[in-house]
Design a protein around this motif. Structure first.
Motif, PDB file in Angstrom:
ATOM      1  N   CYS A 116       1.202  -1.345  -0.106  1.00 40.65           N
ATOM      2  CA  CYS A 116       0.274   0.293  -0.057  1.00 40.65           C
ATOM      3  C   CYS A 116       0.993   1.219  -0.108  1.00 40.65           C
ATOM      4  CB  CYS A 116      -0.707   0.140   1.479  1.00 40.65           C
ATOM      5  SG  CYS A 116      -2.263  -0.854   0.751  1.00 40.65           S
ATOM      6  N   ALA A 117       2.033   1.258   0.958  1.00 47.53           N
ATOM      7  CA  ALA A 117       2.927   2.281   1.051  1.00 47.53           C
ATOM      8  C   ALA A 117       3.398   2.482  -0.436  1.00 47.53           C
ATOM      9  CB  ALA A 117       3.887   2.444   1.790  1.00 47.53           C
ATOM     10  N   ARG A 118       3.960   1.728  -1.440  1.00 46.41           N
ATOM     11  CA  ARG A 118       4.549   1.728  -2.201  1.00 46.41           C
ATOM     12  C   ARG A 118       3.534   2.027  -3.654  1.00 46.41           C
ATOM     13  NH1 ARG A 118       6.231  -3.640  -1.373  1.00 46.41           N
ATOM     14  NH2 ARG A 118       4.588  -5.115  -2.827  1.00 46.41           N
ATOM     15  N   PHE A 119       2.488   1.687  -3.608  1.00 53.41           N
ATOM     16  CA  PHE A 119       1.043   2.515  -4.175  1.00 53.41           C
ATOM     17  C   PHE A 119       0.335   3.828  -4.276  1.00 53.41           C
ATOM     18  CE2 PHE A 119      -3.481   3.071  -4.115  1.00 53.41           C
ATOM     19  CZ  PHE A 119      -3.379   2.886  -6.670  1.00 53.41           C
ATOM     20  N   LEU A 120       0.553   3.898  -2.649  1.00 50.24           N
ATOM     21  CA  LEU A 120       0.626   5.626  -3.063  1.00 50.24           C
ATOM     22  C   LEU A 120       1.824   6.351  -3.138  1.00 50.24           C
ATOM     23  CD1 LEU A 120      -0.904   5.101   1.210  1.00 50.24           C
ATOM     24  CD2 LEU A 120      -2.345   5.627  -1.555  1.00 50.24           C
ATOM     25  N   SER A 121       2.738   5.769  -2.810  1.00 52.30           N
ATOM     26  CA  SER A 121       4.069   6.814  -3.129  1.00 52.30           C
ATOM     27  C   SER A 121       4.093   6.742  -4.667  1.00 52.30           C
ATOM     28  CB  SER A 121       5.664   6.006  -2.626  1.00 52.30           C
ATOM     29  OG  SER A 121       5.407   5.182  -3.141  1.00 52.30           O
ATOM     30  N   SER A 122       3.839   5.693  -5.303  1.00 48.91           N
ATOM     31  CA  SER A 122       4.092   5.745  -7.088  1.00 48.91           C
ATOM     32  C   SER A 122       2.356   5.770  -7.197  1.00 48.91           C
ATOM     33  CB  SER A 122       3.784   4.485  -7.787  1.00 48.91           C
ATOM     34  OG  SER A 122       2.552   3.958  -7.489  1.00 48.91           O
ATOM     35  N   ALA A 123       1.364   6.682  -7.222  1.00 49.98           N
ATOM     36  CA  ALA A 123       0.585   6.425  -7.199  1.00 49.98           C
ATOM     37  C   ALA A 123       0.666   8.511  -6.497  1.00 49.98           C
ATOM     38  CB  ALA A 123      -1.270   6.432  -6.441  1.00 49.98           C
ATOM     39  N   GLU A 124       1.025   9.069  -5.419  1.00 49.75           N
ATOM     40  CA  GLU A 124       1.562  10.242  -5.206  1.00 49.75           C
ATOM     41  C   GLU A 124       2.328  11.208  -6.430  1.00 49.75           C
ATOM     42  OE1 GLU A 124       3.697  12.883  -1.921  1.00 49.75           O
ATOM     43  OE2 GLU A 124       3.485  10.248  -1.319  1.00 49.75           O
ATOM     44  N   GLU A 125       3.644  10.270  -6.730  1.00 51.43           N
ATOM     45  CA  GLU A 125       4.304  10.880  -7.952  1.00 51.43           C
ATOM     46  C   GLU A 125       3.942  10.643  -9.149  1.00 51.43           C
ATOM     47  OE1 GLU A 125       7.633   8.172  -8.283  1.00 51.43           O
ATOM     48  OE2 GLU A 125       7.983   7.997  -6.209  1.00 51.43           O
ATOM     49  N   ARG A 126       2.514  10.054  -9.670  1.00 52.23           N
ATOM     50  CA  ARG A 126       1.816   9.831 -10.505  1.00 52.23           C
ATOM     51  C   ARG A 126       0.747  11.522 -10.898  1.00 52.23           C
ATOM     52  NH1 ARG A 126       0.501   3.781 -12.165  1.00 52.23           N
ATOM     53  NH2 ARG A 126       2.337   3.154 -12.514  1.00 52.23           N
ATOM     54  N   SER A 127       0.306  10.903  -9.799  1.00 53.06           N
ATOM     55  CA  SER A 127      -0.779  12.594  -9.829  1.00 53.06           C
ATOM     56  C   SER A 127      -0.425  13.999  -9.499  1.00 53.06           C
ATOM     57  CB  SER A 127      -1.700  12.303  -8.966  1.00 53.06           C
ATOM     58  OG  SER A 127      -1.398  12.203  -6.721  1.00 53.06           O
TER      59      SER A 127
ATOM     60  N   PRO B  56       1.550  15.785 -10.662  1.00 47.08           N
ATOM     61  CA  PRO B  56       1.223  16.734 -11.606  1.00 47.08           C
ATOM     62  C   PRO B  56       0.322  16.638 -12.119  1.00 47.08           C
ATOM     63  CG  PRO B  56       3.531  15.007 -12.447  1.00 47.08           C
ATOM     64  CD  PRO B  56       2.524  14.371 -11.241  1.00 47.08           C
ATOM     65  N   LEU B  57      -0.441  16.017 -11.967  1.00 48.56           N
ATOM     66  CA  LEU B  57      -2.033  16.571 -11.880  1.00 48.56           C
ATOM     67  C   LEU B  57      -2.693  17.698 -10.942  1.00 48.56           C
ATOM     68  CD1 LEU B  57      -4.760  16.387 -13.186  1.00 48.56           C
ATOM     69  CD2 LEU B  57      -4.991  14.248 -11.673  1.00 48.56           C
ATOM     70  N   VAL B  58      -1.927  17.201  -9.515  1.00 48.80           N
ATOM     71  CA  VAL B  58      -2.308  17.758  -8.450  1.00 48.80           C
ATOM     72  C   VAL B  58      -1.819  19.342  -8.973  1.00 48.80           C
ATOM     73  CG1 VAL B  58      -2.007  18.857  -6.283  1.00 48.80           C
ATOM     74  CG2 VAL B  58      -2.455  16.555  -6.631  1.00 48.80           C
ATOM     75  N   GLU B  59      -0.437  19.366  -9.208  1.00 46.92           N
ATOM     76  CA  GLU B  59       0.519  20.428  -9.578  1.00 46.92           C
ATOM     77  C   GLU B  59      -0.382  21.895 -10.541  1.00 46.92           C
ATOM     78  OE1 GLU B  59       4.260  20.199 -11.019  1.00 46.92           O
ATOM     79  OE2 GLU B  59       4.499  19.614  -8.721  1.00 46.92           O
ATOM     80  N   HIS B  60      -0.748  20.545 -11.678  1.00 45.00           N
ATOM     81  CA  HIS B  60      -1.634  21.658 -13.085  1.00 45.00           C
ATOM     82  C   HIS B  60      -3.430  22.420 -12.321  1.00 45.00           C
ATOM     83  CE1 HIS B  60       1.036  20.672 -16.247  1.00 45.00           C
ATOM     84  NE2 HIS B  60       1.322  19.739 -15.868  1.00 45.00           N
ATOM     85  N   ALA B  61      -3.504  21.533 -11.168  1.00 43.63           N
ATOM     86  CA  ALA B  61      -4.673  21.742 -11.080  1.00 43.63           C
ATOM     87  C   ALA B  61      -5.086  22.987  -9.839  1.00 43.63           C
ATOM     88  CB  ALA B  61      -5.475  20.238 -10.154  1.00 43.63           C
TER      89      ALA B  61
END
Length: 190
Positions: free
Chosen positions: A58-69, A71-76
């Motif tokens: 879960c931690a790996r998933f959350l960290s990869s989701a954070e890395e992937r998201s 740019p999206l969060v920065e654009h938002a």
């Protein structure tokens, strides 16, 4: 003679009962409880290891989701800042337009009041001019009638009937002098 210890006397006597099946039950029960406790402990350890593995996944998933998201969060966030800036600019423009329209409406209201006042003055002036013009026309018409009447009395002497004599009633000398033109006859000019 050597000194020897007297034989030791035992002061405690231990008696053991003969084992039968009823006396073995509590021992076996304790062993079973210990085995059950050890089994539960092993299962708990297995569960903890699995939970740790799931937690790390879960931690790996959350960290990869954070890395992937990210740019999206920065654009938002950038879009939200842009939208906030646009909203502020639009609000300022709307305030300026509102002030301009309010000023324009107030100016129109003031101009309308002034225009109404001036129109009332103009209407009064036109009424006065019309009244004066009517009076002047009536006076001119009256004077023209008076002048005509005066000229008429100067041209022809009035007979007793109150009308101007016809050409036949006039003396022949008058008609000859004017050659048929009554104005020439009266004025004496040729």
């Amino acid at each position: 003679m050597p000194f020897t210890d007297p034989p030791a006397l035992q002061d405690t006597t231990v008696l053991t009962l003969a084992s039968d099946s009823l006396t073995l039950v509590p021992g076996w029960a304790a062993v079973l409880v210990a085995l059950a406790f050890a089994g539960v402990l092993v299962v708990l350890l297995f569960l903890l290891v699995e939970m740790r593995r799931v937690s790390s996944a879960c931690a790996r998933f959350l960290s990869s989701a954070e890395e992937r998201s990210r740019p999206l969060v920065e654009h938002a966030n950038a879009a939200a800042r842009n939208l906030e800036h646009i909203t502020e600019v639009a609000r300022a423009d709307i305030d300026r337009v509102n002030k301009a329209f309010t000023g324009l409406a107030n100016g129109i209201a003031d101009a309308s009041g002034e225009l109404q006042h001036r129109l009332k003055d103009l209407v009064a002036l036109l009424d006065l001019a019309q009244s004066e013009a009517e009076d002047a026309v009536l006076e001119g018409a009256s004077r023209l009638r008076s002048l005509r009447a005066g000229l008429g009395s100067l041209r022809w002497p009035l007979s007793g009937s109150g009308r101007a004599p016809d050409a036949e009633e006039r003396p022949a000398a008058e008609v000859a002098e004017g050659d048929g033109d009554p104005e020439r006859a009266v004025s004496g000019t040729e």
